[in-house]
Design an enzyme around this catalytic site. Structure first.
Site, PDB file in Angstrom:
ATOM      1  N   LYS A  14       6.019 -48.441  24.985  1.00  0.00           N
ATOM      2  CA  LYS A  14       6.500 -49.587  25.905  1.00  0.00           C
ATOM      3  C   LYS A  14       7.570 -48.806  26.756  1.00  0.00           C
ATOM      4  CE  LYS A  14       6.799 -53.691  23.015  1.00  0.00           C
ATOM      5  NZ  LYS A  14       7.824 -54.502  22.430  1.00  0.00           N
TER       6      LYS A  14
ATOM      7  N   ARG B 240       3.287 -56.364  15.708  1.00  0.00           N
ATOM      8  CA  ARG B 240       4.257 -55.450  16.219  1.00  0.00           C
ATOM      9  C   ARG B 240       5.507 -55.957  16.423  1.00  0.00           C
ATOM     10  NH1 ARG B 240       3.421 -50.894  21.115  1.00  0.00           N
ATOM     11  NH2 ARG B 240       5.637 -50.661  21.442  1.00  0.00           N
TER      12      ARG B 240
ATOM     13  N   ARG C 181      -1.079 -44.562  40.180  1.00  0.00           N
ATOM     14  CA  ARG C 181      -1.726 -45.300  38.999  1.00  0.00           C
ATOM     15  C   ARG C 181      -1.742 -44.492  37.752  1.00  0.00           C
ATOM     16  NH1 ARG C 181      -5.488 -46.526  43.353  1.00  0.00           N
ATOM     17  NH2 ARG C 181      -5.024 -48.306  44.550  1.00  0.00           N
TER      18      ARG C 181
ATOM     19  N   HIS D 287      23.022 -50.285  22.554  1.00  0.00           N
ATOM     20  CA  HIS D 287      21.962 -51.245  21.807  1.00  0.00           C
ATOM     21  C   HIS D 287      21.890 -51.280  20.483  1.00  0.00           C
ATOM     22  CE1 HIS D 287      17.727 -52.685  21.724  1.00  0.00           C
ATOM     23  NE2 HIS D 287      17.645 -51.686  20.967  1.00  0.00           N
TER      24      HIS D 287
ATOM     25  N   HIS E  18      19.625 -58.770  21.591  1.00  0.00           N
ATOM     26  CA  HIS E  18      19.420 -58.887  22.967  1.00  0.00           C
ATOM     27  C   HIS E  18      20.434 -59.827  23.796  1.00  0.00           C
ATOM     28  CE1 HIS E  18      15.027 -57.207  22.822  1.00  0.00           C
ATOM     29  NE2 HIS E  18      16.059 -56.103  22.947  1.00  0.00           N
TER      30      HIS E  18
ATOM     31  N   GLU F 224       1.295 -55.667  21.089  1.00  0.00           N
ATOM     32  CA  GLU F 224       2.232 -56.614  20.681  1.00  0.00           C
ATOM     33  C   GLU F 224       1.756 -58.204  20.651  1.00  0.00           C
ATOM     34  OE1 GLU F 224       6.405 -56.099  21.341  1.00  0.00           O
ATOM     35  OE2 GLU F 224       6.804 -58.283  20.602  1.00  0.00           O
TER      36      GLU F 224
ATOM     37  N   GLU G 289      18.545 -48.279  13.795  1.00  0.00           N
ATOM     38  CA  GLU G 289      16.882 -48.644  13.909  1.00  0.00           C
ATOM     39  C   GLU G 289      16.425 -47.839  12.902  1.00  0.00           C
ATOM     40  OE1 GLU G 289      15.670 -50.546  16.162  1.00  0.00           O
ATOM     41  OE2 GLU G 289      16.761 -50.562  18.084  1.00  0.00           O
TER      42      GLU G 289
ATOM     43  N   ASN H  98      10.770 -56.195  16.040  1.00  0.00           N
ATOM     44  CA  ASN H  98      12.081 -56.972  16.670  1.00  0.00           C
ATOM     45  C   ASN H  98      13.047 -57.430  15.665  1.00  0.00           C
ATOM     46  OD1 ASN H  98      10.989 -56.391  19.378  1.00  0.00           O
ATOM     47  ND2 ASN H  98       9.790 -58.186  19.307  1.00  0.00           N
TER      48      ASN H  98
ATOM     49  N   HIS I 209      16.533 -58.187  16.566  1.00  0.00           N
ATOM     50  CA  HIS I 209      16.579 -57.862  18.078  1.00  0.00           C
ATOM     51  C   HIS I 209      16.761 -59.219  18.936  1.00  0.00           C
ATOM     52  CE1 HIS I 209      15.469 -53.791  17.104  1.00  0.00           C
ATOM     53  NE2 HIS I 209      15.757 -53.534  18.560  1.00  0.00           N
TER      54      HIS I 209
ATOM     55  N   LYS J 280       6.913 -46.632  12.664  1.00  0.00           N
ATOM     56  CA  LYS J 280       6.560 -47.240  14.066  1.00  0.00           C
ATOM     57  C   LYS J 280       5.180 -47.047  14.326  1.00  0.00           C
ATOM     58  CE  LYS J 280       8.161 -48.621  18.531  1.00  0.00           C
ATOM     59  NZ  LYS J 280       9.131 -48.613  19.426  1.00  0.00           N
TER      60      LYS J 280
HETATM   61  N1  LIG Z   1      10.515 -48.325  24.861  1.00  0.00           N
HETATM   62  C1  LIG Z   1      11.181 -49.006  23.453  1.00  0.00           C
HETATM   63  O1  LIG Z   1      10.121 -49.008  22.623  1.00  0.00           O
HETATM   64  C2  LIG Z   1      12.318 -49.116  23.124  1.00  0.00           C
HETATM   65  C3  LIG Z   1      12.955 -49.181  21.879  1.00  0.00           C
HETATM   66  C4  LIG Z   1      14.366 -49.498  21.607  1.00  0.00           C
HETATM   67  C5  LIG Z   1      15.122 -49.427  22.798  1.00  0.00           C
HETATM   68  N2  LIG Z   1      14.367 -49.190  23.901  1.00  0.00           N
HETATM   69  C6  LIG Z   1      15.624 -48.711  25.024  1.00  0.00           C
HETATM   70  O2  LIG Z   1      16.334 -47.525  24.720  1.00  0.00           O
HETATM   71  C7  LIG Z   1      17.600 -47.757  25.308  1.00  0.00           C
HETATM   72  C8  LIG Z   1      18.688 -47.264  24.610  1.00  0.00           C
HETATM   73  O3  LIG Z   1      18.378 -45.964  24.215  1.00  0.00           O
HETATM   74  P1  LIG Z   1      19.541 -44.878  24.009  1.00  0.00           P
HETATM   75  O4  LIG Z   1      20.298 -45.565  22.813  1.00  0.00           O
HETATM   76  O5  LIG Z   1      18.929 -43.404  23.665  1.00  0.00           O
HETATM   77  O6  LIG Z   1      20.452 -44.924  25.104  1.00  0.00           O
HETATM   78  P2  LIG Z   1      20.666 -43.948  26.211  1.00  0.00           P
HETATM   79  O7  LIG Z   1      19.419 -43.082  26.972  1.00  0.00           O
HETATM   80  O8  LIG Z   1      21.555 -44.439  27.370  1.00  0.00           O
HETATM   81  O9  LIG Z   1      21.335 -42.679  25.803  1.00  0.00           O
HETATM   82  C9  LIG Z   1      22.885 -42.949  25.224  1.00  0.00           C
HETATM   83  C10 LIG Z   1      23.660 -42.000  25.576  1.00  0.00           C
HETATM   84  O10 LIG Z   1      23.785 -40.758  24.826  1.00  0.00           O
HETATM   85  C11 LIG Z   1      23.584 -39.715  25.934  1.00  0.00           C
HETATM   86  N3  LIG Z   1      22.729 -38.777  25.131  1.00  0.00           N
HETATM   87  C12 LIG Z   1      21.429 -38.745  24.880  1.00  0.00           C
HETATM   88  N4  LIG Z   1      20.879 -37.837  24.250  1.00  0.00           N
HETATM   89  C13 LIG Z   1      22.255 -37.034  24.100  1.00  0.00           C
HETATM   90  C14 LIG Z   1      22.335 -35.632  23.259  1.00  0.00           C
HETATM   91  N5  LIG Z   1      21.368 -35.059  22.634  1.00  0.00           N
HETATM   92  N6  LIG Z   1      23.343 -35.085  23.371  1.00  0.00           N
HETATM   93  C15 LIG Z   1      24.436 -35.872  24.191  1.00  0.00           C
HETATM   94  N7  LIG Z   1      24.325 -36.763  24.733  1.00  0.00           N
HETATM   95  C16 LIG Z   1      23.276 -37.467  24.684  1.00  0.00           C
HETATM   96  C17 LIG Z   1      23.060 -40.207  26.920  1.00  0.00           C
HETATM   97  O11 LIG Z   1      23.331 -39.307  28.192  1.00  0.00           O
HETATM   98  C18 LIG Z   1      23.775 -41.666  27.221  1.00  0.00           C
HETATM   99  O12 LIG Z   1      25.065 -41.481  27.897  1.00  0.00           O
HETATM  100  C19 LIG Z   1      17.935 -49.130  26.007  1.00  0.00           C
HETATM  101  O13 LIG Z   1      17.542 -49.213  27.440  1.00  0.00           O
HETATM  102  C20 LIG Z   1      16.507 -49.750  25.031  1.00  0.00           C
HETATM  103  O14 LIG Z   1      16.299 -50.889  26.064  1.00  0.00           O
HETATM  104  C21 LIG Z   1      13.305 -48.884  24.260  1.00  0.00           C
END
Ligand SMILES: NC(=O)c1ccc[n+]([C@@H]2O[C@H](COP(=O)([O-])OP(=O)(O)OC[C@H]3O[C@@H](n4cnc5c(N)ncnc54)[C@H](O)[C@@H]3O)[C@@H](O)[C@H]2O)c1
Ligand SMILES: NC(=O)c1ccc[n+]([C@@H]2O[C@H](COP(=O)([O-])OP(=O)(O)OC[C@H]3O[C@@H](n4cnc5c(N)ncnc54)[C@H](O)[C@@H]3O)[C@@H](O)[C@H]2O)c1
Lengths: 381, 381
Positions: A155, A252, A133, A278, A263, A248, A197, A256, A259, A238
């Site tokens: 999030k 907040r 939990r 993304h 999406h 949200e 972003e 988006n 977005h 942020k």
């Molecule tokens: N929680 C939130 O508020 C929020 C906000 C925006 C996006 N997201 C989510 O984030 C995700 C996308 O995140 P992302 O773009 O980081 O994707 P990801 O985590 O898939 O990373 C992208 C790629 O880069 C590689 N990578 C990461 N760091 C590296 C580094 N320092 N050196 C070499 N390779 C590296 C990873 O292994 C992966 O292959 C989506 O699922 C999206 O929904 C969440």
């Protein structure tokens, strides 16, 4: 003086507080923060054990350094590794991770540390939120997108067949460490995707930061103080929005911007990162949000043009036509936008803009209006 | 006057508030509350849709009545049904339920209503807590155990192969409706099992209530005002502890009186309800906790005797020998107690008692001491 020492001397550590009452935490930003940060983690949870959740790429590149820093600080670690990519934000990986954390005997006072991009952060943050939990959670984002967006704000979640991020929790981290040197190993494509972003924060409510981005984006990519400044500005922006509206219920939603389109595009490309990641979807979404605002007579054409021009000069996509393999028809795009939501009397909520830095929440945008706009975009008008 | 009208006239509705700040809610207790309560739900969430989660037994017995009351109150419903029994608190059922709620297009402002025992409540409360990062949740507990214990306090969750309730969330309900007439259809065995948790509140810190239980338990089982009084007293006691310590950082652990033993017995009987249901395990656990306290020289033998005698006269088990098929050796029982926890230097945390109504948290009870006590119990000493 080694390059590393020079880096360390050159850049101060920036601290961005996130004042969320009993859930308050700090974001530490700077180059080569990892070992110093390990000390901060040890202070946070003396005697705790840490489960480091990471993906195969980071396991090779940065996990060993983090582990040795934590061991030096007196924190015992275990490592749990997932496959890179959006497909890991699934029920199956969630279950496997939860059971892995239980097998590692992580208890209420221990820590889960996410070392990775948004995928690792979202998945492991969600697991941390439900393990016994709720256990404490530290984010060490390694992608630009994760440093400027997903690691801040609490999030967490996974995807369902019904849509992205539909299952999850608000679980604020206890600490976020943005070591901007970790980004040196990120691919150019992923770096640029994350940069979309960064630009978003300028577009939401900080026109001066958008100006700065136009002037400095090359140095952000190259590394150096501009990169740290960009990450810190994004985190501050942020954090300010999250503090106003943690769950949200209102404001907040501004985050988006771009977005709703993004999406839908991710859905239509089946979350296939070879076609679209993304941040690339967000880049297109930002350009569309501004052109849509222009079409509705809300935003000067000049601003919409500047947005698209900046994204293009950075090397980001800004049009539906830029999606490799195409996106489907306007009707399909609108359908993808609304699939996981009740559409209230044929109307959608969008983030629109009166100009750069002047975004606002627009409830009740008619779905028909959206479809006609997308048709004109697809026609290349 | 029909029996129902007579019941309604005879018993006032009891309201127990749970003052948890922005998570405050009410518990409504009384016979034949269902239709009145539907009106309260409608006020809580005007225009919302409700997903009623229930099990096959309740789907037949009570779901139709609830649905027609909700429809009269203007709330549209869908029904999601799980199989009865502890096995439904699994990852697989959790995933299926989440997807079912998404398929039913339950959104942020809609409701999840649990109509059932602790299994339905724990599973659906957890699903509600993570669906779109949290939707509102109403508990309509139908077992005595759920009315006096599991529906109050916000603990939700599922089991893992590593142990019970290891994955879950603190997610307070928006409302709890204890219609004590729903218990009329409960089997005698399940009713008595729930009664063990009623007795527990007397044993923790309310000796006068234990006296009352000794005098009134037959009328609690028969139904009538005593049943409502017992449910209300239990809910008040639990609410008071939860308000002092919502997330179990301290005091709330008192509610675990008897449960360290109980969980081990449930584990050793493989959660097979034909052998042992939760409340029966708790009954044995309560008796053991008092005899263990007696053995440690903390509690008068007379009190330990009264506890066992009361449970026996009600028809509940109170000795390890009462477990059909046996429990295994003392070493196995101790092992089952510690399986999902780091044991700190061979010591366990127990809830012990200086007497009836005088329980306390005892950290650092040597595992060896526990083992020797269990050996003497198994030897029938
Ligand atoms: N929680 C939130 O508020 C929020 C906000 C925006 C996006 N997201 C989510 O984030 C995700 C996308 O995140 P992302 O773009 O980081 O994707 P990801 O985590 O898939 O990373 C992208 C790629 O880069 C590689 N990578 C990461 N760091 C590296 C580094 N320092 N050196 C070499 N390779 C590296 C990873 O292994 C992966 O292959 C989506 O699922 C999206 O929904 C969440
Ligand atoms: N969340 C908490 O704080 C908390 C506290 C204590 C126990 N629990 C959990 O509660 C669960 C046990 O709850 P339970 O004893 O209610 O079990 P349960 O939900 O399995 O119900 C027991 C049986 O009684 C049936 N039943 C329920 N109401 C009925 C009615 N009115 N008429 C006829 N049949 C009815 C059910 O269908 C089931 O077969 C365990 O999983 C335990 O871990 C949770």
């Amino acid at each position: 003086m080694t390059k590393q020492a020079a880096d360390a001397a050159r850049v101060e550590r920036i601290l961005v507080p996130v004042p969320l009452g009993e859930r308050a935490y700090d974001i530490l930003i700077g180059r080569h923060q990892l070992c110093e940060a390990a000390g901060v983690i040890a202070e946070l949870a003396p005697g705790a054990r840490a489960a480091i959740v990471t993906d195969d790429n980071l396991a090779e590149l940065h996990a060993p350094a983090l582990e040795s820093c934590l061991h030096q600080a007196g924190i015992a670690t275990t490592r749990l590794t997932i496959r890179p990519g959006e497909a890991s934000k699934s029920y199956a990986c969630f279950v496997e991770l939860c059971d892995g954390l239980l097998a590692a005997k992580i208890e209420r006072n221990d820590l889960v540390i996410a070392l990775g991009g948004g995928v690792v952060g979202d998945l492991s943050g969600f697991a941390a939120s439900v393990l016994r939990r709720g256990v404490r959670f530290v984010q060490i984002p390694t992608s630009l997108l994760a440093q400027v967006d997903s690691s801040v704000g609490g999030k967490t979640g996974i995807n369902s067949g019904h849509g992205k991020n539909l299952i999850g929790a608000f679980h604020q981290p206890a600490l976020v460490i943005c070591d901007t040197a970790l980004l040196d190993t990120l691919s150019e494509r992923e770096f640029k995707a994350g940069y979309a972003e960064v630009v978003k924060y300028g577009l939401i409510d900080d026109a001066a930061f958008f100006d700065w981005c136009e002037a400095n984006w090359r140095r952000v990519i190259a590394g150096g103080p501009e990169r740290d400044h960009a990450v810190a500005t994004a985190c501050r922006a942020k954090a300010a929005i999250v503090v106003r509206d943690e769950r949200e219920d209102g404001d907040r939603a501004l985050l988006n911007l771009g977005h709703t389109f993004a999406h839908a595009l991710e859905r239509l490309t089946a979350y296939n990162s070879r076609r679209l990641v993304h941040g690339e979807a967000v880049a297109i979404g930002l350009a569309l949000a501004f052109r849509f605002s222009q079409r509705l007579g809300l935003c000067p054409g000049q601003d919409a043009g500047r947005v698209a021009a900046h994204l293009t000069s950075v090397g980001l996509p800004s049009r539906l036509q830029d999606v490799p393999g195409g996106t489907g028809s306007a009707a399909e795009i609108v359908e993808a936008m609304t699939q996981d939501k009740k559409v209230k009397r044929g109307a959608l909520t969008f983030i629109l803009a009166h100009g750069i830095g002047k975004s606002f929440i627009a409830p009740g945008v008619p779905a028909d209006e959206v479809r006609r706009f997308i048709e004109s975009e697809l026609a290349g008008a």
